[in-house]
Design a protein around this motif. Sequence first.
Motif, mmCIF file in Angstrom:
data_model
loop_
_atom_site.group_PDB
_atom_site.id
_atom_site.type_symbol
_atom_site.label_atom_id
_atom_site.label_comp_id
_atom_site.label_asym_id
_atom_site.label_seq_id
_atom_site.Cartn_x
_atom_site.Cartn_y
_atom_site.Cartn_z
ATOM 1 N N ILE A 369 26.320 -26.892 46.360
ATOM 2 C CA ILE A 369 26.633 -28.095 47.131
ATOM 3 C C ILE A 369 28.020 -27.992 47.745
ATOM 4 O O ILE A 369 28.215 -28.288 48.933
ATOM 5 N N ILE A 370 29.004 -27.541 46.953
ATOM 6 C CA ILE A 370 30.346 -27.384 47.508
ATOM 7 C C ILE A 370 30.357 -26.328 48.602
ATOM 8 O O ILE A 370 30.950 -26.522 49.677
ATOM 9 N N GLY A 371 29.687 -25.198 48.362
ATOM 10 C CA GLY A 371 29.619 -24.163 49.377
ATOM 11 C C GLY A 371 28.969 -24.647 50.658
ATOM 12 O O GLY A 371 29.409 -24.308 51.767
ATOM 13 N N CYS A 372 27.933 -25.453 50.521
ATOM 14 C CA CYS A 372 27.274 -26.011 51.707
ATOM 15 C C CYS A 372 28.197 -26.957 52.468
ATOM 16 O O CYS A 372 28.307 -26.889 53.699
ATOM 17 N N LEU A 373 28.849 -27.853 51.739
ATOM 18 C CA LEU A 373 29.731 -28.814 52.404
ATOM 19 C C LEU A 373 30.883 -28.119 53.119
ATOM 20 O O LEU A 373 31.360 -28.607 54.159
ATOM 21 N N ASN A 374 31.320 -26.988 52.597
ATOM 22 C CA ASN A 374 32.406 -26.248 53.233
ATOM 23 C C ASN A 374 31.923 -25.344 54.360
ATOM 24 O O ASN A 374 32.732 -24.635 54.971
ATOM 25 N N ASN A 375 30.619 -25.410 54.656
ATOM 26 C CA ASN A 375 30.055 -24.591 55.733
ATOM 27 C C ASN A 375 29.069 -25.400 56.577
ATOM 28 O O ASN A 375 27.980 -24.928 56.901
ATOM 29 N N TRP A 376 29.446 -26.645 56.887
ATOM 30 C CA TRP A 376 28.798 -27.459 57.906
ATOM 31 C C TRP A 376 27.502 -28.148 57.503
ATOM 32 O O TRP A 376 26.898 -28.841 58.315
ATOM 33 N N VAL A 377 27.029 -27.982 56.282
ATOM 34 C CA VAL A 377 25.823 -28.691 55.861
ATOM 35 C C VAL A 377 26.171 -30.170 55.679
ATOM 36 O O VAL A 377 27.181 -30.510 55.061
ATOM 37 N N ASP A 378 25.346 -31.067 56.226
ATOM 38 C CA ASP A 378 25.664 -32.500 56.205
ATOM 39 C C ASP A 378 24.784 -33.306 55.257
ATOM 40 O O ASP A 378 25.043 -34.489 55.029
ATOM 41 N N GLY A 379 23.742 -32.685 54.703
ATOM 42 C CA GLY A 379 22.887 -33.382 53.747
ATOM 43 C C GLY A 379 22.373 -32.400 52.714
ATOM 44 O O GLY A 379 22.148 -31.219 53.025
ATOM 45 N N TRP A 380 22.205 -32.877 51.462
ATOM 46 C CA TRP A 380 21.761 -31.969 50.398
ATOM 47 C C TRP A 380 20.755 -32.710 49.533
ATOM 48 O O TRP A 380 21.103 -33.718 48.889
ATOM 49 N N VAL A 381 19.503 -32.222 49.517
ATOM 50 C CA VAL A 381 18.406 -32.907 48.831
ATOM 51 C C VAL A 381 17.836 -32.007 47.749
ATOM 52 O O VAL A 381 17.390 -30.884 48.014
ATOM 53 N N ASP A 382 17.845 -32.522 46.523
ATOM 54 C CA ASP A 382 17.250 -31.868 45.374
ATOM 55 C C ASP A 382 15.723 -31.964 45.483
ATOM 56 O O ASP A 382 15.186 -32.661 46.352
ATOM 57 N N TRP A 383 15.000 -31.329 44.575
ATOM 58 C CA TRP A 383 13.538 -31.387 44.601
ATOM 59 C C TRP A 383 13.089 -32.525 43.684
ATOM 60 O O TRP A 383 13.604 -33.638 43.781
ATOM 61 N N ASN A 384 12.134 -32.323 42.783
ATOM 62 C CA ASN A 384 11.595 -33.417 41.973
ATOM 63 C C ASN A 384 12.690 -34.209 41.255
ATOM 64 O O ASN A 384 13.602 -33.629 40.668
ATOM 65 N N MET A 385 12.549 -35.523 41.249
ATOM 66 C CA MET A 385 13.501 -36.348 40.508
ATOM 67 C C MET A 385 13.155 -36.420 39.026
ATOM 68 O O MET A 385 14.033 -36.553 38.183
ATOM 69 N N VAL A 386 11.867 -36.336 38.695
ATOM 70 C CA VAL A 386 11.421 -36.469 37.309
ATOM 71 C C VAL A 386 10.317 -35.445 37.042
ATOM 72 O O VAL A 386 9.366 -35.343 37.825
ATOM 73 N N LEU A 387 10.437 -34.704 35.942
ATOM 74 C CA LEU A 387 9.362 -33.831 35.482
ATOM 75 C C LEU A 387 9.208 -33.986 33.968
ATOM 76 O O LEU A 387 10.064 -34.577 33.305
ATOM 77 N N ASP A 388 8.120 -33.446 33.431
ATOM 78 C CA ASP A 388 7.904 -33.546 31.990
ATOM 79 C C ASP A 388 8.472 -32.322 31.266
ATOM 80 O O ASP A 388 9.077 -31.441 31.886
ATOM 81 N N LYS A 389 8.274 -32.272 29.964
ATOM 82 C CA LYS A 389 8.864 -31.207 29.144
ATOM 83 C C LYS A 389 8.304 -29.823 29.472
ATOM 84 O O LYS A 389 8.905 -28.805 29.132
ATOM 85 N N GLN A 390 7.156 -29.773 30.137
ATOM 86 C CA GLN A 390 6.575 -28.507 30.559
ATOM 87 C C GLN A 390 7.151 -28.042 31.892
ATOM 88 O O GLN A 390 7.064 -26.869 32.246
ATOM 89 N N GLY A 391 7.730 -28.992 32.661
ATOM 90 C CA GLY A 391 8.199 -28.673 34.002
ATOM 91 C C GLY A 391 7.178 -28.997 35.065
ATOM 92 O O GLY A 391 7.190 -28.442 36.158
ATOM 93 N N GLY A 392 6.289 -29.939 34.765
ATOM 94 C CA GLY A 392 5.247 -30.380 35.682
ATOM 95 C C GLY A 392 5.131 -31.888 35.637
ATOM 96 O O GLY A 392 6.112 -32.555 35.331
#
Length: 499
Positions: A369-392
């Motif tokens: 995220i820091i590297g992106c912000l220091n190189n012109w990226v203006d938005g940063w979106v993670d993937w799933n907000m919630v997963l279970d203990k298996q990763g699904g």
Amino acid sequence: MNEIKKIAFFLVTLVMVSCNMENKTLVLEVYETSASGNKLTRLKEFKSNDSTTVIKLNPNQTFQTITGFGGAFTESSAYLLNKLSTENRKKIIDAYFSKDGANYSLTRTHMNSCDFSLSNYSYAPIEGDKELEHFNIQEDKADLIPFIKEALAASTDGFKIFGSPWTAPPWMKDNNKWVGGKLLPEYYDTWALFFSKYADAYKAEGIDIWGFTVENEPLGNGNNWESMHYTPDEMTHFVQNYLGPKLEADGKGNLKILGYDQNREHLKEWVDSQFKNEETSKYFDGTAIHWYASTYDYFPEELQYAHDKAPSKLLIQSEACVDAEVPVWKDDAWYWKKEATDWGWDWAPEEDKHLHPKYAPVNRYARDIIGCLNNWVDGWVDWNMVLDKQGGPNWFKNWCIAPVIVDPDKDEVYFTPLYFTMAHFSKFIRPNAKVIGVENSDKNLMVTAAENPDGSIAVVVFNEMETPSGIQLTLNDQSVEFTIDAKAIQTIVIPKNIN
């Protein structure tokens, strides 16, 4: 006191941290997440440290305008929330979207199914329905749409949401399959109509769509789950002659169109096509990127190239996660250790193996995220907000890690250190902030800074070293000294009217 209540508690009182330099002091707030146990904790005392890193802020030097930070609404996350108690469901949604939580401002969702769905489905299920008379979003009404609407209700400031298709329905493709293949030219008009109808259908549910990526991972994903392939010029042709004109004709010309939407190592050839000339550039509002090409390299040269090619266009990180891993449950220390691998550890070509060493998940998020912000990226979106203990759940069993892990059978919730890492950015760097100039004397610390619309400045510092570091932070002729712990991330907030 649970972690979310702690966040609210630490925001209650303003503490002055200052040192005297020519009788001028800098007033600020410091929040830290660390391997030693801090979790977005407001610091009131600092240890002395012999080493001092000098960080100078220059708000007169400005770079990109921030679009936002956040995560993705997936069917898997929504399904899990539906299985939790009302109290825990609300706890998670508030943690992500309320002002006392991470205050997410930019989000993504999938159009039709993806691997983080329970099964394959499409909003256009009837073969040969070129006018999409049977288009419907019924599949989303039990889980995705309620999740999004509850998030909107929890958010004081609101947030942007963009949709991404993993594939058109099989009947529109040359291989008639969910996986791989290309959109048949005879369905270009139909597929453009699909985007317009999607925006209308969500609008009818009370959800305004901000924009789209044209296709998730147009280079494919190893022929595994939902996908559809484009070359750079094929995508540009579709946007220039079909998608852009259709949205414009339907009064939706304000909806953002982001091209590409895959890993950064191929970014140059895609922006060369999208922004070749005025005609090709017209309907592209920007470019979307992923981080899966490496566990540590954020590809600054490619990011700089993309900005230079189209300085006025958006550059948004649209997906990132710790992939090919089953989440570690209620063990914060693991997320700070170099024990995780990714897909490339096993599957990358031999010449690319060096890009995929083991890594600490927190390090990967903070560095990227820091590297992106220091190189012109203006938005940063993670993937799933919630997963279970298996990763699904994930219909292809493509297990991954999310910042929040739940055990729906026991109605338990685990906020991993990744949640707090994301909040260091999303909570304090707000939409329309301007990234500002920073001079940093220590190459072992990563630093970025942005001035918010209200005049406050947020500085994010990441120390991945095994030892603490002293910091002297200077703004104009004001200065202050403090320390950052070993293996820690800090956000330093300088209130408005101070700078």
